[in-house]
Design a protein around this motif. Structure first.
Motif, short mmCIF file in Angstrom:
data_model
loop_
_atom_site.label_atom_id
_atom_site.label_comp_id
_atom_site.label_asym_id
_atom_site.label_seq_id
_atom_site.Cartn_x
_atom_site.Cartn_y
_atom_site.Cartn_z
N MET A 101 0.35 4.01 8.34
CA MET A 101 0.83 2.88 7.55
C MET A 101 0.02 1.62 7.85
O MET A 101 -0.29 0.84 6.94
CB MET A 101 2.32 2.63 7.78
CG MET A 101 2.90 1.58 6.86
SD MET A 101 2.76 1.96 5.08
CE MET A 101 3.99 3.24 4.87
N ASN A 102 -0.33 1.41 9.10
CA ASN A 102 -1.19 0.27 9.45
C ASN A 102 -2.52 0.37 8.71
O ASN A 102 -3.00 -0.63 8.16
CB ASN A 102 -1.44 0.21 10.96
CG ASN A 102 -0.19 -0.08 11.75
OD1 ASN A 102 0.76 -0.68 11.25
ND2 ASN A 102 -0.17 0.36 12.99
N ASP A 103 -3.10 1.57 8.70
CA ASP A 103 -4.38 1.78 8.01
C ASP A 103 -4.23 1.55 6.50
O ASP A 103 -5.09 0.92 5.87
CB ASP A 103 -4.91 3.19 8.26
CG ASP A 103 -5.29 3.42 9.72
OD1 ASP A 103 -5.45 2.45 10.48
OD2 ASP A 103 -5.41 4.61 10.09
N TRP A 104 -3.15 2.08 5.92
CA TRP A 104 -2.92 1.96 4.48
C TRP A 104 -2.68 0.50 4.10
O TRP A 104 -3.21 0.02 3.10
CB TRP A 104 -1.73 2.83 4.09
CG TRP A 104 -1.55 3.06 2.62
CD1 TRP A 104 -2.45 2.83 1.61
CD2 TRP A 104 -0.39 3.58 1.99
NE1 TRP A 104 -1.91 3.19 0.41
CE2 TRP A 104 -0.65 3.65 0.60
CE3 TRP A 104 0.84 4.01 2.46
CZ2 TRP A 104 0.29 4.12 -0.31
CZ3 TRP A 104 1.77 4.49 1.56
CH2 TRP A 104 1.50 4.55 0.18
N THR A 105 -1.93 -0.20 4.92
CA THR A 105 -1.66 -1.62 4.68
C THR A 105 -2.96 -2.41 4.66
O THR A 105 -3.21 -3.21 3.74
CB THR A 105 -0.70 -2.18 5.75
OG1 THR A 105 0.55 -1.47 5.67
CG2 THR A 105 -0.46 -3.66 5.57
N VAL A 160 3.89 -8.30 -0.21
CA VAL A 160 4.94 -9.31 -0.22
C VAL A 160 5.89 -9.18 0.96
O VAL A 160 6.72 -10.06 1.18
CB VAL A 160 5.74 -9.31 -1.54
CG1 VAL A 160 4.83 -9.62 -2.71
CG2 VAL A 160 6.46 -8.00 -1.76
N ASP A 161 5.80 -8.09 1.72
CA ASP A 161 6.65 -7.90 2.88
C ASP A 161 5.96 -6.90 3.80
O ASP A 161 5.00 -6.24 3.40
CB ASP A 161 8.02 -7.36 2.45
CG ASP A 161 9.14 -7.68 3.44
OD1 ASP A 161 8.83 -8.08 4.59
OD2 ASP A 161 10.32 -7.54 3.07
N ASP A 162 6.47 -6.79 5.01
CA ASP A 162 5.94 -5.79 5.93
C ASP A 162 6.17 -4.41 5.37
O ASP A 162 7.19 -4.15 4.71
CB ASP A 162 6.62 -5.90 7.30
CG ASP A 162 6.26 -7.17 8.04
OD1 ASP A 162 5.19 -7.76 7.75
OD2 ASP A 162 7.06 -7.58 8.90
N SER A 163 5.25 -3.51 5.62
CA SER A 163 5.41 -2.12 5.20
C SER A 163 6.57 -1.51 5.98
O SER A 163 6.85 -1.90 7.11
CB SER A 163 4.12 -1.35 5.46
OG SER A 163 3.07 -1.93 4.72
N LEU A 164 7.24 -0.56 5.37
CA LEU A 164 8.44 0.03 5.95
C LEU A 164 8.22 1.51 6.26
O LEU A 164 7.84 2.27 5.37
CB LEU A 164 9.62 -0.12 4.99
CG LEU A 164 10.95 0.52 5.43
CD1 LEU A 164 11.47 -0.13 6.71
CD2 LEU A 164 11.98 0.40 4.30
N ILE A 165 8.44 1.88 7.52
CA ILE A 165 8.40 3.29 7.89
C ILE A 165 9.74 3.68 8.50
O ILE A 165 10.37 2.88 9.19
CB ILE A 165 7.22 3.63 8.84
CG1 ILE A 165 7.30 2.86 10.16
CG2 ILE A 165 5.89 3.37 8.15
CD1 ILE A 165 6.26 3.29 11.18
N ILE A 166 10.17 4.89 8.20
CA ILE A 166 11.43 5.42 8.72
C ILE A 166 11.16 6.80 9.29
O ILE A 166 10.55 7.64 8.64
CB ILE A 166 12.51 5.47 7.62
CG1 ILE A 166 12.86 4.05 7.19
CG2 ILE A 166 13.73 6.23 8.11
CD1 ILE A 166 13.88 3.96 6.09
N ASN A 167 11.64 7.02 10.50
CA ASN A 167 11.49 8.31 11.16
C ASN A 167 12.42 9.33 10.52
O ASN A 167 13.63 9.12 10.47
CB ASN A 167 11.77 8.17 12.66
CG ASN A 167 11.47 9.44 13.41
OD1 ASN A 167 12.37 10.20 13.72
ND2 ASN A 167 10.21 9.68 13.68
#
Length: 141
Positions: free
Chosen positions: A99-103, A114-121
């Motif tokens: 997700m860091n790379d994609w962002t 517009v906001d931090d990316s969201l990841i859920i385990n």
């Protein structure tokens, strides 16, 4: 009416649940929200969108899904410049590097996150789904 496109790839259904919640959060009286699997999505959907949400789980060595999502993201690179965008996805291992790379990739292409990316385990619980709805609301705010 503002057009919102929520486009996702999901292998186990976890990211699909997240996408549904993001779409729900983005619905307002003046938005038209379209929820699409990446297999259904086209560059025209992205081009016509006022707001865009993209979702994909972590795959393999913390990468985007390579047969559908990765080619789609490549195909829309020139269409995301200055477009309000959020990213989301589920994961089962790792620390979220995909997700860091994609962002960073989307920022490099000129998207307006517009906001931090969201990841859920794993499977999103009620709290996770609430975060997804909030992400959708933030997208169209």
């Amino acid at each position: 009416m503002k057009k919102v496109r929520v486009i996702y790839w999901s292998g186990t259904g976890n990211t699909e649940k997240m996408a549904q919640a993001v779409a729900s959060g983005a619905k307002t009286a003046d938005t038209e929200v379209t929820l699409l699997s990446v297999a259904e999505a086209t560059a025209k959907h992205v081009e016509e969108a006022d707001y865009l949400a993209l979702g994909c789980p972590s795959m393999g060595n913390e990468e985007l899904e390579e047969s559908e999502m990765e080619p789609f993201v490549n195909s829309i690179a020139s269409l995301v410049k200055n477009k309000p965008l959020v990213l989301f996805g589920s994961y089962g291992w790792g620390d979220g590097q995909w997700m860091n790379d994609w962002t960073q990739r989307m920022k490099d292409q000129g998207a307006t996150l517009v906001d931090d990316s969201l990841i859920i385990n794993e499977t999103p619980d009620d709290e996770g789904l609430k975060k997804c709805r909030t992400l959708g609301m933030q997208l169209v705010k």
